[in-house]
Design a protein around this motif. Structure first.
Motif, PDB file in Angstrom:
ATOM      1  N   TYR A  23      -3.899  -9.407   1.788  1.00 41.91           N
ATOM      2  CA  TYR A  23      -4.018  -7.954   1.756  1.00 41.91           C
ATOM      3  C   TYR A  23      -5.497  -7.685   1.572  1.00 41.91           C
ATOM      4  N   ASN A  25      -8.769  -5.333   1.253  1.00 44.04           N
ATOM      5  CA  ASN A  25      -9.279  -4.027   0.889  1.00 44.04           C
ATOM      6  C   ASN A  25     -10.380  -3.683   1.891  1.00 44.04           C
ATOM      7  N   ARG A  27     -12.421  -1.274   1.967  1.00 45.69           N
ATOM      8  CA  ARG A  27     -13.634  -0.707   1.373  1.00 45.69           C
ATOM      9  C   ARG A  27     -14.524  -1.806   0.788  1.00 45.69           C
ATOM     10  N   GLN A  47       4.164  -2.022   6.363  1.00 45.92           N
ATOM     11  CA  GLN A  47       4.060  -0.797   7.171  1.00 45.92           C
ATOM     12  C   GLN A  47       4.769   0.367   6.488  1.00 45.92           C
ATOM     13  N   LYS A  50       2.642   1.522   3.532  1.00 48.30           N
ATOM     14  CA  LYS A  50       1.469   2.300   3.950  1.00 48.30           C
ATOM     15  C   LYS A  50       1.854   3.738   4.292  1.00 48.30           C
ATOM     16  N   LYS A  51       3.014   3.916   4.893  1.00 48.36           N
ATOM     17  CA  LYS A  51       3.458   5.250   5.287  1.00 48.36           C
ATOM     18  C   LYS A  51       3.907   6.076   4.093  1.00 48.36           C
ATOM     19  N   ALA A  64      -4.886   0.531  -4.044  1.00 45.31           N
ATOM     20  CA  ALA A  64      -4.447   1.213  -2.827  1.00 45.31           C
ATOM     21  C   ALA A  64      -4.481   2.729  -2.962  1.00 45.31           C
ATOM     22  N   LYS A  65      -4.601   3.225  -4.190  1.00 40.48           N
ATOM     23  CA  LYS A  65      -4.694   4.672  -4.383  1.00 40.48           C
ATOM     24  C   LYS A  65      -6.062   5.205  -3.958  1.00 40.48           C
ATOM     25  N   ALA A  67      -8.273   3.100  -1.808  1.00 46.00           N
ATOM     26  CA  ALA A  67      -8.792   2.364  -0.659  1.00 46.00           C
ATOM     27  C   ALA A  67      -7.653   2.004   0.297  1.00 46.00           C
ATOM     28  N   ASP A  68      -8.011   1.816   1.551  1.00 44.77           N
ATOM     29  CA  ASP A  68      -7.038   1.368   2.539  1.00 44.77           C
ATOM     30  C   ASP A  68      -6.985  -0.153   2.551  1.00 44.77           C
ATOM     31  N   PHE A  69      -5.811  -0.674   2.840  1.00 43.19           N
ATOM     32  CA  PHE A  69      -5.608  -2.104   2.948  1.00 43.19           C
ATOM     33  C   PHE A  69      -5.040  -2.428   4.322  1.00 43.19           C
ATOM     34  N   GLU A  70      -5.301  -3.649   4.762  1.00 40.52           N
ATOM     35  CA  GLU A  70      -4.656  -4.150   5.963  1.00 40.52           C
ATOM     36  C   GLU A  70      -4.048  -5.503   5.645  1.00 40.52           C
TER      37      GLU A  70
END
Length: 108
Positions: A23, A25, A27, A47, A50-51, A64-65, A67-70
């Motif tokens: 996972y 981050n 940022r 997925q 994330k939604k 995650a509050k 920053a976005d994660f992939e």
């Protein structure tokens, strides 16, 4: 239409793919490594999380509050038909340790 018994049998006989995932981050570029004994399931849950913001892995829940994660798949592993689920998880844990060492060495 496929009935429940047939669907269950198909699932049991389907090829199982696990993986070492990260996972990431977006940022800070930090990664949290984990194992995924059911790679397709982990992808679907990520997925969904994330939604909706629900069901994120505990290790990244707070970050995650802000920053976005992939989800990155670092390495896949196919489960052998005769391998127990526990043995498969142990193989994935060993693979995860290898990846932790590799990523730590890359930072040096």
């Amino acid at each position: 239409m496929v009935d429940k018994k047939e669907a269950k049998a198909n699932y049991k006989h389907s090829e199982k793919i696990g993986a070492v995932v990260a996972y990431k981050n977006l940022r800070t570029n930090e990664r949290y490594l984990d194992i995924a004994p059911d790679l397709a399931g982990v992808k679907n849950r990520f997925q969904f999380a994330k939604k909706t913001g629900l069901g994120l892995p505990y290790a990244i829940e707070k970050a995650a509050k802000t920053a976005d994660f992939e989800l990155e798949v670092l390495e896949e592993l196919k489960k052998d038909e005769l391998q127990s689920p526990q043995a498969f998880k142990e193989d994935l844990k060993t693979l995860k340790e290898i990846w932790e060492e590799k990523l730590t060495a890359d930072k040096l």
